[in-house]
Design an enzyme around this catalytic site. Structure first.
Site, mmCIF file in Angstrom:
data_model
loop_
_atom_site.group_PDB
_atom_site.id
_atom_site.type_symbol
_atom_site.label_atom_id
_atom_site.label_comp_id
_atom_site.label_asym_id
_atom_site.label_seq_id
_atom_site.Cartn_x
_atom_site.Cartn_y
_atom_site.Cartn_z
ATOM 1 N N SER A 134 1.647 -0.767 -6.561
ATOM 2 C CA SER A 134 2.315 -2.035 -6.472
ATOM 3 C C SER A 134 1.027 -3.479 -6.494
ATOM 4 C CB SER A 134 3.485 -2.157 -6.355
ATOM 5 O OG SER A 134 3.491 -2.519 -5.192
ATOM 6 N N SER A 162 0.870 2.007 -2.599
ATOM 7 C CA SER A 162 0.248 0.060 -3.644
ATOM 8 C C SER A 162 -0.838 0.084 -2.482
ATOM 9 C CB SER A 162 1.940 -0.077 -3.551
ATOM 10 O OG SER A 162 2.815 0.059 -4.134
ATOM 11 N N LYS A 182 -0.022 -10.914 -1.765
ATOM 12 C CA LYS A 182 1.024 -10.478 -2.312
ATOM 13 C C LYS A 182 2.431 -11.280 -2.446
ATOM 14 C CE LYS A 182 2.122 -6.157 -2.995
ATOM 15 N NZ LYS A 182 2.987 -4.685 -3.608
HETATM 16 N N1 GLN Z 1 4.189 3.466 -7.098
HETATM 17 C C1 GLN Z 1 4.673 3.778 -5.291
HETATM 18 C C2 GLN Z 1 6.831 3.730 -6.311
HETATM 19 O O1 GLN Z 1 6.841 2.934 -7.556
HETATM 20 C C3 GLN Z 1 4.872 3.128 -4.645
HETATM 21 C C4 GLN Z 1 5.043 2.602 -3.967
HETATM 22 C C5 GLN Z 1 4.488 0.476 -3.637
HETATM 23 O O2 GLN Z 1 4.000 1.730 -2.738
HETATM 24 N N2 GLN Z 1 5.014 0.601 -2.811
HETATM 25 O O3 GLN Z 1 7.491 3.823 -5.577
#
Ligand code: GLN
Length: 481
Positions: free
Chosen positions: A149, A173, A74
């Site tokens: 994400s 995420s 990532k």
């Molecule tokens: N979707 C969540 C957010 O927008 C979690 C994102 C993540 O785990 N990095 O913060």
């Protein structure tokens, strides 16, 4: 025979050891697959450099645990000499000056690093639509999002453009995109994996973890990336178990909790049906299903959207155009340099979080929001401690819906935030969780099952996940791209 690129890490390892294939064959097939599929998925921000990948494959020490296995990373984890943009314009042009600890460990284990995967900017989002490098598409339906994400990492593994990948999970995420792309995603216990070299979003919640095609592969990667790191003082000095040993036991006698609060209104009926069928399957395989309660779960989203933005507003203060990445041209003065760089460099969701976070930390509001949220966080943590006195692991859906259409939720941040309703409490409590495939919708979109473990409960999670996987077929399906 199926194509080489659809193999799991464990089966690649066996074939490499038996000299049926070479690491260069593996690299070549994967590079060809990326050429064929990534134009449709846009899952890589930076595709692997073919010559470098071949050279690394040629040099790989096959006696090592991941010798010759290509792994995608990532775009939020520093890989020396590579870009690390977090899918943000503000980090355009930044080159990582060092390797994150997980990267060092992967290299030592013989892995071949391939490409940087797309993500929501600074890991804020649930769909990979908040990326400056364009949306990543779901390998099962390219009109749909891959989740987020870490949507790029999920799409490259689900779409067989990588054998495994690393992602980061702050509120879901890893697990949510794994569910939506039909692969396995594990969020380790907070402190299990070093965060050194991971660009911080919310430091008390962030954790790096693997995306894989099978549970065995997740165990293999966990053995490599886990462990204490003096460079990250939140990493814990505790021996790393041989996670693959946990897979030797079947499901008989395991106690699996089902929280009544996780079958809420708003959950898609097909997701609910698949989760319930999975629970029955566990019972048939000899697990004991117990009713549990996680009463403070209903506050998890509200608490998260105070704590995570608060920490993000502090962490992202370092991007001001001086030390990292992009800087505006000809600023009037130093303040203008900061302001204009941030104004132009950050996308709308990141700005929203910085504003929210600054607000909840400001004097006068700190007690009302941030302090209060921290207290409720303790209650959520206690819920899990209580629950794990009654069971070895907890079964829930991973995401309330299967993959939604690109653009469907972009105008409504609250709807988007609810995509993490089942995953967020796990981060707040610092425990671990995995998502594994447990079915498909009628329109052939993957559905994920979440298995939550206690702090340091990875072995139970892996055992339960493996027991389910070995007696079902979902993980064997391959999308047509
Ligand atoms: N979707 C969540 C957010 O927008 C979690 C994102 C993540 O785990 N990095 O913060």
């Amino acid at each position: 025979m199926s194509a080489l690129y659809t193999e799991s890490v464990a089966s690649l390892r066996r074939k490499l050891a038996a000299k049926e294939i070479t690491a260069v064959d593996v690299a070549d097939q994967l590079l060809a697959r990326i050429e064929q599929a990534d134009g449709k998925l846009n899952a890589y921000n930076f595709k692997p450099d073919a010559a470098k990948v071949r050279a690394a494959a040629q040099a790989a020490d096959l006696s090592k645990p991941l010798g010759g296995v290509p792994i995608a990373i990532k775009d939020v984890i520093n890989v020396q000499g590579d870009p690390c943009t977090c899918s943000s314009k503000i980090l355009q042009g930044y080159t990582a000056p060092y390797d994150a600890t997980v990267i060092k460990k992967l290299r030592e284990a013989g892995a071949v690093l391939v490409g940087r995967t797309n993500m929501d900017e600074f890991a804020m989002g649930s769909s990979t639509e908040n990326s400056s490098w364009g949306v990543t598409r779901n390998p099962w339906d390219t009109d749909r999002i891959p989740g987020g994400s870490s949507g790029g990492s999920a799409a490259v593994v689900g779409g067989h453009e990588a054998f495994a990948a690393l992602g980061s999970d702050t509120g879901g995420s890893i697990r949510q995109p794994a569910a939506l792309c039909g692969c396995v995603g594990l969020k380790p216990t907070y402190g299990r994996v070093s965060r050194y070299g991971l660009v911080a979003f919310a430091s008390s919640l962030d954790q790096i973890g693997p995306f894989t095609k099978t549970v065995e592969d997740a165990a293999l990667l966990m053995e490599v990336i886990s462990g204490h790191d003096p460079k990250d003082n939140t990493s814990v000095n505790r021996p790393v178990p041989k996670y693959t040993d946990a897979l030797k036991q079947d499901l008989r006698g395991m106690k699996l909790g089902v929280p009544k609060e996780y079958f809420i209104s708003g959950i898609d009926p097909e997701v609910e049906a698949a989760t319930k069928a999975a629970i029955e399957h566990f019972a048939k395989q000899g697990a004991e299903i117990v009713d549990i309660s996680l009463p403070h779960t209903e506050y998890a989203c509200a608490v998260y959207y105070i704590i995570a933005p608060a920490e993000a507003s502090a962490n992202l203060a370092r991007f001001e155009g001086v030390r990292y990445g992009n800087r505006v041209k000809n600023p009037k003065d130093i303040l203008d340099l900061y302001r204009s760089t941030r104004e132009q460099g950050f996308g709308p969701e990141v700005k929203r979080r910085i504003i929210l976070g600054t607000y909840v930390l400001s004097s006068g509001y700190y007690d009302a929001y941030y302090n209060r949220a921290q207290k409720v966080r303790q209650l959520i943590k206690r819920d899990f401690e209580q629950a794990f006195t009654k069971c070895d692991a907890i079964l829930t859906p991973t995401s309330p819906t299967a993959a939604f259409k690109v653009g469907e939720k972009t105008s409504d941040p609250l709807q988007m935030y609810l995509a993490d309703i089942f995953t967020i409490a796990v981060n707040l409590a610092g425990v671990c969780g995995i998502s594994i495939p447990c079915g498909f919708t009628k329109s052939k979109l993957p559905i994920g099952l979440q298995i939550i473990g206690a702090q340091w409960g990875e072995e139970n999670v892996l055992r339960a996940a493996h027991g389910y996987e070995q007696t079902t077929e979902w993980h064997k399906e391959v999308p047509q791209i």
